[in-house]
Design an enzyme around this catalytic site. Structure first.
Site, PDB file in Angstrom:
ATOM      1  N   PHE A 149       0.920  -1.111  -0.099  1.00  0.00           N
ATOM      2  CA  PHE A 149       0.033  -0.127  -0.011  1.00  0.00           C
ATOM      3  C   PHE A 149       0.800   1.253  -0.001  1.00  0.00           C
ATOM      4  O   PHE A 149       0.324   2.317  -0.433  1.00  0.00           O
ATOM      5  CB  PHE A 149      -0.863  -0.020   1.268  1.00  0.00           C
ATOM      6  CG  PHE A 149      -0.242   0.657   2.486  1.00  0.00           C
ATOM      7  CD1 PHE A 149       0.089   1.774   2.821  1.00  0.00           C
ATOM      8  CD2 PHE A 149       0.144  -0.243   3.302  1.00  0.00           C
ATOM      9  CE1 PHE A 149       0.519   2.248   3.909  1.00  0.00           C
ATOM     10  CE2 PHE A 149       0.947  -0.078   4.511  1.00  0.00           C
ATOM     11  CZ  PHE A 149       0.999   1.118   4.890  1.00  0.00           C
ATOM     12  N   LYS A 173      -1.309  -6.945  -9.140  1.00  0.00           N
ATOM     13  CA  LYS A 173      -1.989  -7.114  -8.180  1.00  0.00           C
ATOM     14  C   LYS A 173      -1.551  -6.124  -7.105  1.00  0.00           C
ATOM     15  O   LYS A 173      -0.894  -6.403  -6.056  1.00  0.00           O
ATOM     16  CB  LYS A 173      -1.941  -8.533  -7.624  1.00  0.00           C
ATOM     17  CG  LYS A 173      -3.071  -9.020  -6.892  1.00  0.00           C
ATOM     18  CD  LYS A 173      -3.753  -8.212  -6.251  1.00  0.00           C
ATOM     19  CE  LYS A 173      -3.103  -8.388  -4.516  1.00  0.00           C
ATOM     20  NZ  LYS A 173      -3.595  -7.257  -3.709  1.00  0.00           N
ATOM     21  N   GLU A 176      -4.938  -3.693  -1.962  1.00  0.00           N
ATOM     22  CA  GLU A 176      -6.430  -3.532  -1.853  1.00  0.00           C
ATOM     23  C   GLU A 176      -6.671  -2.010  -1.412  1.00  0.00           C
ATOM     24  O   GLU A 176      -8.004  -1.623  -1.279  1.00  0.00           O
ATOM     25  CB  GLU A 176      -7.300  -4.546  -1.415  1.00  0.00           C
ATOM     26  CG  GLU A 176      -6.786  -4.913   0.150  1.00  0.00           C
ATOM     27  CD  GLU A 176      -5.622  -5.901   0.137  1.00  0.00           C
ATOM     28  OE1 GLU A 176      -4.766  -5.804  -0.683  1.00  0.00           O
ATOM     29  OE2 GLU A 176      -5.730  -7.001   0.836  1.00  0.00           O
ATOM     30  N   SER A 226       5.443  -7.037   3.364  1.00  0.00           N
ATOM     31  CA  SER A 226       6.104  -7.168   4.540  1.00  0.00           C
ATOM     32  C   SER A 226       6.875  -8.614   4.590  1.00  0.00           C
ATOM     33  O   SER A 226       6.402  -9.379   3.659  1.00  0.00           O
ATOM     34  CB  SER A 226       4.785  -7.457   5.823  1.00  0.00           C
ATOM     35  OG  SER A 226       3.988  -8.209   5.282  1.00  0.00           O
ATOM     36  N   CYS A 281       9.374   1.897   3.334  1.00  0.00           N
ATOM     37  CA  CYS A 281      10.269   0.628   3.711  1.00  0.00           C
ATOM     38  C   CYS A 281      11.820   1.108   3.947  1.00  0.00           C
ATOM     39  O   CYS A 281      12.762   0.536   4.484  1.00  0.00           O
ATOM     40  CB  CYS A 281      10.316  -0.353   2.600  1.00  0.00           C
ATOM     41  SG  CYS A 281      10.914   0.304   1.162  1.00  0.00           S
ATOM     42  N   GLU A 383       8.830  -4.328  13.018  1.00  0.00           N
ATOM     43  CA  GLU A 383       8.744  -3.258  12.020  1.00  0.00           C
ATOM     44  C   GLU A 383       7.378  -2.455  12.420  1.00  0.00           C
ATOM     45  O   GLU A 383       6.192  -3.072  12.380  1.00  0.00           O
ATOM     46  CB  GLU A 383       8.673  -3.615  10.849  1.00  0.00           C
ATOM     47  CG  GLU A 383       8.539  -2.682   9.588  1.00  0.00           C
ATOM     48  CD  GLU A 383       8.511  -3.067   8.184  1.00  0.00           C
ATOM     49  OE1 GLU A 383       7.618  -3.995   8.033  1.00  0.00           O
ATOM     50  OE2 GLU A 383       8.996  -2.404   7.320  1.00  0.00           O
TER      51      GLU A 383
HETATM   52  P1  NAD Z   1       1.506  -6.575   3.091  1.00  0.00           P
HETATM   53  O1  NAD Z   1       2.548  -7.719   3.064  1.00  0.00           O
HETATM   54  O2  NAD Z   1       0.397  -6.812   3.872  1.00  0.00           O
HETATM   55  O3  NAD Z   1       0.879  -6.825   1.658  1.00  0.00           O
HETATM   56  C1  NAD Z   1       1.785  -6.767   0.235  1.00  0.00           C
HETATM   57  C2  NAD Z   1       0.847  -7.193  -0.678  1.00  0.00           C
HETATM   58  O4  NAD Z   1       0.595  -8.792  -0.404  1.00  0.00           O
HETATM   59  C3  NAD Z   1      -0.686  -6.665  -1.122  1.00  0.00           C
HETATM   60  O5  NAD Z   1      -0.912  -6.526  -2.363  1.00  0.00           O
HETATM   61  C4  NAD Z   1      -1.596  -7.701  -0.154  1.00  0.00           C
HETATM   62  O6  NAD Z   1      -2.782  -7.731  -0.931  1.00  0.00           O
HETATM   63  C5  NAD Z   1      -0.774  -8.999  -0.432  1.00  0.00           C
HETATM   64  N1  NAD Z   1      -1.145  -9.817   0.566  1.00  0.00           N
HETATM   65  C6  NAD Z   1      -1.347  -9.416   2.162  1.00  0.00           C
HETATM   66  N2  NAD Z   1      -1.457 -10.480   2.706  1.00  0.00           N
HETATM   67  C7  NAD Z   1      -1.452 -11.884   2.031  1.00  0.00           C
HETATM   68  C8  NAD Z   1      -1.446 -13.037   2.216  1.00  0.00           C
HETATM   69  N3  NAD Z   1      -1.603 -13.634   3.355  1.00  0.00           N
HETATM   70  N4  NAD Z   1      -1.336 -13.786   1.097  1.00  0.00           N
HETATM   71  C9  NAD Z   1      -1.230 -13.244  -0.100  1.00  0.00           C
HETATM   72  N5  NAD Z   1      -1.151 -12.117  -0.405  1.00  0.00           N
HETATM   73  C10 NAD Z   1      -1.117 -11.286   0.706  1.00  0.00           C
HETATM   74  O7  NAD Z   1       2.384  -5.187   3.000  1.00  0.00           O
HETATM   75  P2  NAD Z   1       1.736  -3.631   2.945  1.00  0.00           P
HETATM   76  O8  NAD Z   1       1.108  -3.277   4.483  1.00  0.00           O
HETATM   77  O9  NAD Z   1       0.668  -3.438   1.837  1.00  0.00           O
HETATM   78  O10 NAD Z   1       3.091  -2.820   2.951  1.00  0.00           O
HETATM   79  C11 NAD Z   1       3.772  -2.490   4.026  1.00  0.00           C
HETATM   80  C12 NAD Z   1       5.021  -3.481   4.051  1.00  0.00           C
HETATM   81  O11 NAD Z   1       5.711  -3.519   2.912  1.00  0.00           O
HETATM   82  C13 NAD Z   1       6.125  -3.053   5.335  1.00  0.00           C
HETATM   83  O12 NAD Z   1       6.400  -4.255   5.818  1.00  0.00           O
HETATM   84  C14 NAD Z   1       7.154  -2.444   4.160  1.00  0.00           C
HETATM   85  O13 NAD Z   1       8.345  -2.403   4.722  1.00  0.00           O
HETATM   86  C15 NAD Z   1       7.216  -3.298   3.006  1.00  0.00           C
HETATM   87  N6  NAD Z   1       7.730  -2.566   1.966  1.00  0.00           N
HETATM   88  C16 NAD Z   1       8.800  -3.214   1.502  1.00  0.00           C
HETATM   89  C17 NAD Z   1       9.518  -2.297   0.452  1.00  0.00           C
HETATM   90  C18 NAD Z   1      10.986  -3.019  -0.178  1.00  0.00           C
HETATM   91  O14 NAD Z   1      11.316  -2.521  -1.269  1.00  0.00           O
HETATM   92  N7  NAD Z   1      11.617  -3.631   0.716  1.00  0.00           N
HETATM   93  C19 NAD Z   1       9.076  -1.372  -0.118  1.00  0.00           C
HETATM   94  C20 NAD Z   1       7.771  -0.939   0.370  1.00  0.00           C
HETATM   95  C21 NAD Z   1       7.010  -1.673   1.251  1.00  0.00           C
END
Ligand code: NAD
Length: 498
Positions: A149, A173, A176, A226, A281, A383
Site C-alpha cells: 500500500f 495485483k 487493496e 512485509s 520501507c 517493524e
Molecule cells: P503486505 O505484506 O500486507 O501486503 C503486500 C501485498 O501482499 C498486498 O498486495 C496484499 O494484498 C498482499 N497480501 C497481504 N496478505 C497476504 C497473504 N496472506 N497472502 C497473499 N498475499 C497477501 O504489506 P503492506 O502492509 O501493503 O505494505 C507495507 C509493508 O511493505 C512493510 O512491511 C514495508 O516495509 C514493506 N515494503 C517493502 C519495500 C521494499 O522494497 N523492501 C517497499 C515498500 C514496502
C-alpha cells in the site's frame, strides 16, 4: 463512491467475483470507494489474457516496444498531478510526497526506454574453427507483480515497465487499500499504444495472490510487502517452479557518530523518520547515537518535530505529514506507545491524541520519539511502520555496527559522520542492501538496483536497474558453426575449441 474494478484486455471490467473491500480517504476517515476482490475464475481469465498477449508482444520489435514506452513517459508527465492526487486521497501522504513518488516511478520508465541497449547480447567470433558464440536475453513469459500500500504507483513501476520492455506481459495485483493508481497507470499505458493484455490489473487479496502463485501459466513473480508475506510468497511460488523476487520489510538504522554535524543529522532523522508518516520501507526507524551525541541530538530532533505541519495531504496549505493509511494501522502503531513505556523506554514525544481542525475522523498520529531503547524491546524488534523514531545509545562505532548487522532486516542504513575513514569502513562492513553516507534514505536511482539483504529480500535479484533486466529475461547462449566445406569427419569427443 468509487467503483474500483479490474483492467483486462485494454479496458475496465468487473469479471465475476462480487466480493469487495472498502477504500478510505485517511484524511477524512471515510469510505470513498470499494474495490473488487478477485476469485479463482477471475485469476484464470486474467492469466489467459496475459498468456495470449505474450505470444505477440514477445515478438514485437524493440523499436515497437520503446515507441510505446516513450509515449507512456510523456503521458505520465502530463498526468503526474492526477496520479499524485489519487495516491494522496487513498494513502494519506502529502501531495508533494506523492508527486515525488510518481517522479521516482517515472525514472524507471525512462530507464526502460533504453531496452535496445539493455538487451544487447555479446558475441565472440571464432571460438573454434568456423564456430562463433553469442548470447541473448529473452522474455520470461507472464509475470505477476504483487505490491504494497505504501507506494501504490512507484513500486508497481519498479516492475512492469522493465518487464514489458523486455517482452513479457504483466499482471499487477496492487494493494487493496489504495487501488486507484493502478487503474490510471494501466489506462495511460493503453492510451500510449500498449496492446491489450500486455498489462492487466487484477484487484484482490490473498485469494487472488494465491491463485496467481499456483497458476501454471504464470512464469515469474515480483513481490514487495512485509517480511512474513514475502517469505510465504517466495516459498509457495518457488515450490511451483516460478522465478521469484520477494522484497520484505525493514528496520533501518541511522548511526550518528560523535563528530557528525548534529543539525544535519537531526534534519535527516526527522525527514527520514516522519516523512510519509514513517510508512516507507526506507524510513529511518532507529537512530543509533554513538558516545554522548544523543544529548545534543535529541533536543534538535524535538524542536524540528514541533515545527512540522500535519494535516490532509491535499489541503491548500502544503503539509509535511499526512494521516496513516487506515484506522486499524493507526491503532496498531499507537499501541506501541504503551508497549514501549512498559518496556522501560523513555517516551520523549507522544503523538497520540492529535486533532486536526475540520478533519475529526482522520487517521492521525503525530510524530513519536522514544529514547533509551534497547535491542530486547519489542519497539525495536518489530517493524512498526509509522511515525515512531527510536533512539538507542551506544558507546562505540563497533557496537553500533554490530547492532545493525545483528538485526534480521537488512534493507537500508545510513551513517552520519565527517570521518571519511569510518564511513568507508561502514559501507564495506555493514550487512544491508542500500547504504547512505550522510544520506538518510539511500534509494538507488533507476539505473542502479533496489533491494535489501537478510529478511528484507527473498530471492537473488534486486528490482529495477540492471538486476531488473536480469530478472525479467532468460539468458541463452548460442554456438554456431557454418562448416568450412573442406572440414568433414565424425568426432565423438566432447566439443572443445580447436
Ligand atoms: P503486505 O505484506 O500486507 O501486503 C503486500 C501485498 O501482499 C498486498 O498486495 C496484499 O494484498 C498482499 N497480501 C497481504 N496478505 C497476504 C497473504 N496472506 N497472502 C497473499 N498475499 C497477501 O504489506 P503492506 O502492509 O501493503 O505494505 C507495507 C509493508 O511493505 C512493510 O512491511 C514495508 O516495509 C514493506 N515494503 C517493502 C519495500 C521494499 O522494497 N523492501 C517497499 C515498500 C514496502
Amino acid at each position: 463512491m468509487n467503483h474500483l474494478n479490474h483492467w483486462i484486455d485494454g479496458q475496465r471490467s468487473d469479471l465475476t467475483s462480487t466480493r469487495t473491500a472498502p477504500v478510505t480517504d485517511p484524511a477524512l476517515g471515510q469510505q470513498t470507494g470499494s474495490v473488487l476482490l478477485a476469485d479463482g475464475s477471475d485469476v484464470d481469465a486474467i492469466v489467459a489474457s496475459s498468456r495470449a498477449a505474450f505470444e505477440t508482444w514477445s515478438d514485437a520489435s524493440l523499436s515497437q516496444r520503446t515507441n510505446v514506452l516513450f509515449e507512456y513517459r510523456r503521458l505520465l508527465v502530463e498526468h503526474k498531478d492526477e496520479l499524485a492526487r489519487a495516491i494522496s486521497s487513498e494513502h494519506g501522504k502529502v501531495f508533494a510526497d506523492a508527486q515525488g513518488e510518481v517522479q521516482r516511478g517515472l525514472e524507471v520508465v525512462e530507464f526502460a526506454c533504453g531496452a535496445p541497449n539493455l538487451l544487447k547480447g555479446e558475441m565472440t567470433p571464432d571460438v573454434s574453427n568456423s564456430v562463433d558464440a553469442y548470447s541473448m536475453r529473452q522474455p520470461v513469459g507472464v509475470v505477476a507483480g504483487i505490491t504494497p500500500f505504501n507506494f501504490p504507483v512507484m513500486v508497481p513501476m519498479w516492475m512492469f515497465p522493465m518487464a514489458i520492455a523486455c517482452g513479457n506481459t504483466f499482471i499487477l495485483k496492487p494493494s487493496e487499500k489504495d487501488p486507484s493508481g493502478s487503474l490510471l497507470m494501466a489506462e495511460l499505458f493503453s492510451e500510449a499504444g500498449l496492446p491489450p493484455g500486455v498489462l492487466n490489473v487484477l484487484q484482490g487479496d490473498a485469494e487472488a495472490v494465491n491463485g496467481l502463485l499456483d497458476h501454471p501459466d504464470v512464469d515469474a513473480v515480483s513481490f514487495v510487502g512485509s517480511t512474513p508475506i514475502a517469505k510465504q510468497i517466495y516459498q509457495r511460488a518457488t515450490a511451483n517452479g516460478k522465478r521469484v523476487q520477494a522484497l520484505g520489510g525493514a528496520k533501518n538504522h541511522m548511526i550518528v557518530l560523535p563528530d557528525a554535524d548534529v543539525g544535519q543529522a537531526a534534519d535527516a532523522a526527522v525527514s527520514a523518520g516522519y516523512g510519509s508518516a514513517g510508512e516507507r520501507c526506507m524510513a529511518i526507524s532507529v537512530v543509533v547515537a554513538v558516545g554522548d551525541v544523543g544529548d545534543a541530538l535529541i533536543p534538535e530532533i524535538v524542536s524540528r518535530t514541533a515545527a512540522l505541519k500535519i494535516g490532509p495531504g491535499l489541503s491548500d496549505e502544503p503539509m509535511d505529514m499526512g494521516a496513516l493509511v487506515t484506522e486499524a494501522h493507526r491503532e496498531r502503531v499507537s499501541s506501541y506507545m504503551d508497549l514501549g513505556l512498559g518496556e522501560g523506554a523513555e517516551l520523549v514525544i507522544d503523538g497520540r491524541g492529535l486533532a486536526i481542525d475540520g478533519h475529526p475522523d482522520g487517521f492521525w498520529l503525530g510524530p513519536c520519539l522514544f529514547d533509551r531503547v534497547t535491542a530486547d524491546m519489542k519497539i525495536y524488534v518489530d517493524e512498526i511502520f509509522g511515525p515512531v523514531l527510536c533512539v538507542m545509545r551506544v558507546d562505540t562505532y563497533e557496537e553500533a555496527l554490530a547492532l545493525v548487522n545483528d538485526n534480521p532486516y537488512g534493507n537500508g542504513t545510513a551513517i552520519f559522520t565527517n570521518d571519511g575513514g569510518a564511513a568507508r569502513a561502514f559501507q564495506r562492513d555493514v550487512k544491508a542492501g542500500m547504504v547512505g553516507v550522510n544520506v538518510p534514505i539511500p534509494v538507488p536511482m533507476a539505473y542502479h538496483s533496489f533491494g535489501g539483504w537478510k529478511d528484507s529480500l527473498f530471492g537473488d535479484t534486486h528490482v529495477y536497474g540492471p538486476e531488473g533486466v536480469k530478472f525479467y529475461t532468460r539468458y541463452k547462449a548460442v554456438t554456431v558453426r557454418w562448416p568450412d566445406p573442406a572440414e568433414r569427419g565424425v568426432d565423438l569427443g566432447f566439443p572443445q575449441a580447436r
